[in-house]
Enzyme design. Structure first.
Site, PDB file in Angstrom:
ATOM      1  N   LEU A 121       0.840  -1.203   0.000  1.00 54.05           N
ATOM      2  CA  LEU A 121       0.000   0.000   0.000  1.00 54.05           C
ATOM      3  C   LEU A 121       0.877   1.256   0.000  1.00 54.05           C
ATOM      4  CD1 LEU A 121      -2.959   1.181   0.458  1.00 54.05           C
ATOM      5  CD2 LEU A 121      -2.467   1.054   2.907  1.00 54.05           C
ATOM      6  N   SER A 179       1.168   7.268   6.441  1.00 49.23           N
ATOM      7  CA  SER A 179      -0.101   7.449   7.174  1.00 49.23           C
ATOM      8  C   SER A 179      -1.176   7.987   6.237  1.00 49.23           C
ATOM      9  CB  SER A 179       0.103   8.424   8.340  1.00 49.23           C
ATOM     10  OG  SER A 179       0.930   7.841   9.313  1.00 49.23           O
ATOM     11  N   GLU A 224       1.281  -1.097   9.848  1.00 48.42           N
ATOM     12  CA  GLU A 224      -0.183  -1.277   9.790  1.00 48.42           C
ATOM     13  C   GLU A 224      -0.909  -0.129  10.503  1.00 48.42           C
ATOM     14  OE1 GLU A 224      -1.828  -5.119   9.724  1.00 48.42           O
ATOM     15  OE2 GLU A 224       0.036  -6.049   9.060  1.00 48.42           O
ATOM     16  N   SER A 236       0.748   4.458  15.954  1.00 50.44           N
ATOM     17  CA  SER A 236      -0.099   4.643  17.148  1.00 50.44           C
ATOM     18  C   SER A 236      -0.933   5.914  17.013  1.00 50.44           C
ATOM     19  CB  SER A 236       0.772   4.735  18.396  1.00 50.44           C
ATOM     20  OG  SER A 236       1.410   3.507  18.612  1.00 50.44           O
TER      21      SER A 236
HETATM   22  N1  CAA Z   1     -13.107   0.066   6.541  1.00 48.78           N
HETATM   23  C1  CAA Z   1     -13.721   0.363   5.366  1.00 48.78           C
HETATM   24  N2  CAA Z   1     -13.854   1.630   4.912  1.00 48.78           N
HETATM   25  C2  CAA Z   1     -13.336   2.613   5.678  1.00 48.78           C
HETATM   26  C3  CAA Z   1     -12.697   2.373   6.898  1.00 48.78           C
HETATM   27  C4  CAA Z   1     -12.597   1.036   7.333  1.00 48.78           C
HETATM   28  N3  CAA Z   1     -12.002   0.717   8.487  1.00 48.78           N
HETATM   29  N4  CAA Z   1     -12.304   3.542   7.428  1.00 48.78           N
HETATM   30  C5  CAA Z   1     -12.676   4.493   6.575  1.00 48.78           C
HETATM   31  N5  CAA Z   1     -13.317   3.927   5.522  1.00 48.78           N
HETATM   32  C6  CAA Z   1     -13.901   4.618   4.360  1.00 48.78           C
HETATM   33  C7  CAA Z   1     -14.581   5.914   4.753  1.00 48.78           C
HETATM   34  O1  CAA Z   1     -15.938   5.709   5.096  1.00 48.78           O
HETATM   35  C8  CAA Z   1     -14.428   6.753   3.507  1.00 48.78           C
HETATM   36  O2  CAA Z   1     -15.414   6.418   2.566  1.00 48.78           O
HETATM   37  P1  CAA Z   1     -16.391   7.544   1.905  1.00 48.78           P
HETATM   38  O3  CAA Z   1     -15.493   8.581   1.295  1.00 48.78           O
HETATM   39  O4  CAA Z   1     -17.231   6.798   0.929  1.00 48.78           O
HETATM   40  O5  CAA Z   1     -17.178   8.110   3.055  1.00 48.78           O
HETATM   41  C9  CAA Z   1     -13.100   6.290   2.933  1.00 48.78           C
HETATM   42  O6  CAA Z   1     -12.825   5.004   3.500  1.00 48.78           O
HETATM   43  C10 CAA Z   1     -11.947   7.218   3.267  1.00 48.78           C
HETATM   44  O7  CAA Z   1     -11.935   7.360   4.669  1.00 48.78           O
HETATM   45  P2  CAA Z   1     -11.311   8.622   5.375  1.00 48.78           P
HETATM   46  O8  CAA Z   1     -11.876   9.869   4.774  1.00 48.78           O
HETATM   47  O9  CAA Z   1     -11.458   8.426   6.838  1.00 48.78           O
HETATM   48  O10 CAA Z   1      -9.803   8.507   4.907  1.00 48.78           O
HETATM   49  P3  CAA Z   1      -8.522   9.320   5.335  1.00 48.78           P
HETATM   50  O11 CAA Z   1      -7.773   9.668   4.129  1.00 48.78           O
HETATM   51  O12 CAA Z   1      -8.887  10.406   6.304  1.00 48.78           O
HETATM   52  O13 CAA Z   1      -7.622   8.199   6.073  1.00 48.78           O
HETATM   53  C11 CAA Z   1      -6.803   6.875   7.854  1.00 48.78           C
HETATM   54  C12 CAA Z   1      -8.030   7.490   7.143  1.00 48.78           C
HETATM   55  C13 CAA Z   1      -7.385   6.132   9.050  1.00 48.78           C
HETATM   56  C14 CAA Z   1      -5.836   7.912   8.330  1.00 48.78           C
HETATM   57  C15 CAA Z   1      -6.117   5.875   6.879  1.00 48.78           C
HETATM   58  O14 CAA Z   1      -5.482   6.554   5.815  1.00 48.78           O
HETATM   59  C16 CAA Z   1      -5.106   4.989   7.543  1.00 48.78           C
HETATM   60  O15 CAA Z   1      -5.472   4.016   8.186  1.00 48.78           O
HETATM   61  N6  CAA Z   1      -3.782   5.304   7.390  1.00 48.78           N
HETATM   62  C17 CAA Z   1      -2.732   4.410   7.833  1.00 48.78           C
HETATM   63  C18 CAA Z   1      -2.300   3.527   6.708  1.00 48.78           C
HETATM   64  C19 CAA Z   1      -1.705   2.232   7.183  1.00 48.78           C
HETATM   65  O16 CAA Z   1      -2.166   1.633   8.129  1.00 48.78           O
HETATM   66  N7  CAA Z   1      -0.687   1.769   6.471  1.00 48.78           N
HETATM   67  C20 CAA Z   1      -0.111   0.524   6.762  1.00 48.78           C
HETATM   68  C21 CAA Z   1       0.626   0.035   5.567  1.00 48.78           C
HETATM   69  S1  CAA Z   1       0.536  -1.717   5.351  1.00 48.78           S
HETATM   70  C22 CAA Z   1       1.663  -2.391   6.408  1.00 48.78           C
HETATM   71  O17 CAA Z   1       2.229  -1.761   7.241  1.00 48.78           O
HETATM   72  C23 CAA Z   1       1.804  -3.864   6.245  1.00 48.78           C
HETATM   73  C24 CAA Z   1       3.090  -4.396   6.716  1.00 48.78           C
HETATM   74  O18 CAA Z   1       4.112  -4.154   6.157  1.00 48.78           O
HETATM   75  C25 CAA Z   1       3.114  -5.320   7.831  1.00 48.78           C
END
Ligand code: CAA
Length: 379
Positions: A125, A132, A363, A366
């Site tokens: 991703l 973030s 993932e 915090s």
């Molecule tokens: N499940 C499904 N849909 C979701 C959701 C969820 N948990 N949370 C939000 N959504 C939906 C929202 O409803 C929204 O939809 P609509 O526009 O239709 O209303 C859409 O997704 C976008 O949501 P936000 O507006 O809340 O999005 P945002 O840009 O503000 O971001 C965030 C939210 C929580 C900050 C998110 O970007 C996030 O979690 N960031 C962190 C990324 C991450 O965890 N990366 C990890 C990389 S992978 C990794 O690390 C694997 C590894 O190597 C081990």
């Protein structure tokens, strides 16, 4: 309310514990030091059914519940957090995503071999400018007839080097934000797909992390997962479950810290007595035990809610923040209890401190978990 594990869960705990102690413990310090990927360990985890634990048997998985998965993740990460993350990514990011969002064609072609552990998956991703802020990605997927051409750079990809298939997110439509992101499954070895060199990390050094370079990689429309533009929601929904796995990994690191602290403090003689008789040491051990129990309850509650198909996103975030912070505190106190010996590589406890740190970052940091929690409370 029932806090008793089922017979099956107890059996999984016993199996994972014995496997970790006999198969993963030997060489764990050396693998960390020399960045040796736990190839044999992963192959044995596949044989034990640990690579597709929650996937339905139709797709060659074990059909177990999420609580069982957290139990196995905790036991494996207690000994080798690097092996833990290999398992976590394959189970909760790759197999979960495919089972819940992919077509039967993709499940037949890819999920079966991933859930059995014959093949390994990665989840890609992040990009250099989008960690973030995950939707701010630049990798593009341009549709041309019956295929897409994907180009861009992805980074911090766990399992990137040793995986066979990669779940990859790319922009299919610009200027519509997250609604322009789509999800694909891409095979390693396809023309234009290059794997970067292994990153040199602070912790979980035996797991592999790398960049991926895509230059007009031709991907069939059949390899699109879900709808075009629906990829970001698939990623976030999948990460909800992934965060439970990382919380369980942190719990394993914290438990290892407590175990090592207890045994060393009973053995270490200072001023003519074991250091465990000192209240200063006892209070550290009591705090560790208390926090670990609390973290375990949160992890299992999040897993239970997921299994009950309740809304679990914010509880998964709570479990991840709390368990990862407990892992940091417990591992730091563990090194403190071990004193000068603990600072040396061969003691094996400074590794716990280094491994704990990533659980507060990947993932979702915090800080991002707290965003998720606060949003769910304030909405
Ligand atoms: N499940 C499904 N849909 C979701 C959701 C969820 N948990 N949370 C939000 N959504 C939906 C929202 O409803 C929204 O939809 P609509 O526009 O239709 O209303 C859409 O997704 C976008 O949501 P936000 O507006 O809340 O999005 P945002 O840009 O503000 O971001 C965030 C939210 C929580 C900050 C998110 O970007 C996030 O979690 N960031 C962190 C990324 C991450 O965890 N990366 C990890 C990389 S992978 C990794 O690390 C694997 C590894 O190597 C081990």
């Amino acid at each position: 309310m029932n806090f008793q594990l089922t017979e099956e869960q107890i059996l999984i705990q016993k199996t994972a514990r014995e496997f970790a102690d006999t198969e993963l413990a030997p060489g764990v310090v050396e693998r960390d030091e020399k960045k040796i990927w736990p190839k044999e360990g992963v192959a044995k985890m596949a044989k034990l059914g640990f690579m597709g634990m929650m996937t339905d048997p139709t797709w060659n998985g074990e059909g177990m519940d999420t609580i069982s998965y957290t139990i196995a993740m905790e036991e494996i990460s207690r000994v080798d957090a690097s092996a833990g993350v290999v398992m976590s990514v394959n189970n909760s990011l790759v197999c979960y995503l495919l089972e819940n969002f992919a077509s039967n064609h993709i499940k037949e072609k890819y999920l079966k071999s991933l859930a059995s552990g014959e093949k390994l998956g990665a989840f890609s991703l992040s990009e250099p400018q989008s960690g973030s802020d995950a939707s701010n990605m630049k990798t593009t997927a341009k549709k041309e007839g019956d295929h897409y051409l994907i180009s861009g750079i992805k980074n911090w990809v766990t399992n990137g080097i040793n995986s066979d298939y990669v779940i990859l997110f790319a922009v299919t439509e610009k200027e519509v934000g997250h609604k322009g992101i789509s999800c694909f499954i891409v095979e390693k070895g396809w023309d234009g797909f290059e794997i970067g060199k292994p990153e040199n990390k602070l912790g979980i050094r035996a797991s592999d992390t790398c960049e991926l370079y895509l230059d007009n990689v031709k991907v069939s429309v059949d390899n699109l997962i879900g709808n075009e533009g629906g990829g970001f929601k698939i990623a976030l929904a999948t990460l909800d479950g992934g965060r439970i796995g990382i919380a369980a990994q942190a719990l394993g690191i914290a438990q290892a810290s407590l175990n090592a602290s207890v045994s060393y403090s009973k053995e270490r003689i200072q001023f003519g007595k074991p250091i465990s008789i000192n209240q200063a040491i006892q209070f550290k051990i009591a705090d560790m035990a208390m926090e670990i129990e609390s973290a375990r309850l949160l992890v299992r509650q999040a897993a239970w809610k997921k299994d009950q198909k309740q809304n679990y996103s914010h509880v998964a975030s709570m479990a991840k923040v709390y368990a990862s912070e407990v892992a940091i505190r417990a591992s730091t106190q563990c090194v403190q209890i071990h004193g000068g010996f603990g600072y040396m590589r061969e003691a094996g406890v400074e590794r716990l401190m280094r491994d704990a740190k990533i659980t507060q970052i990947y993932e979702g940091t915090s800080e991002i978990q707290r965003v998720v929690i606060a949003r769910s409370i304030l909405k």
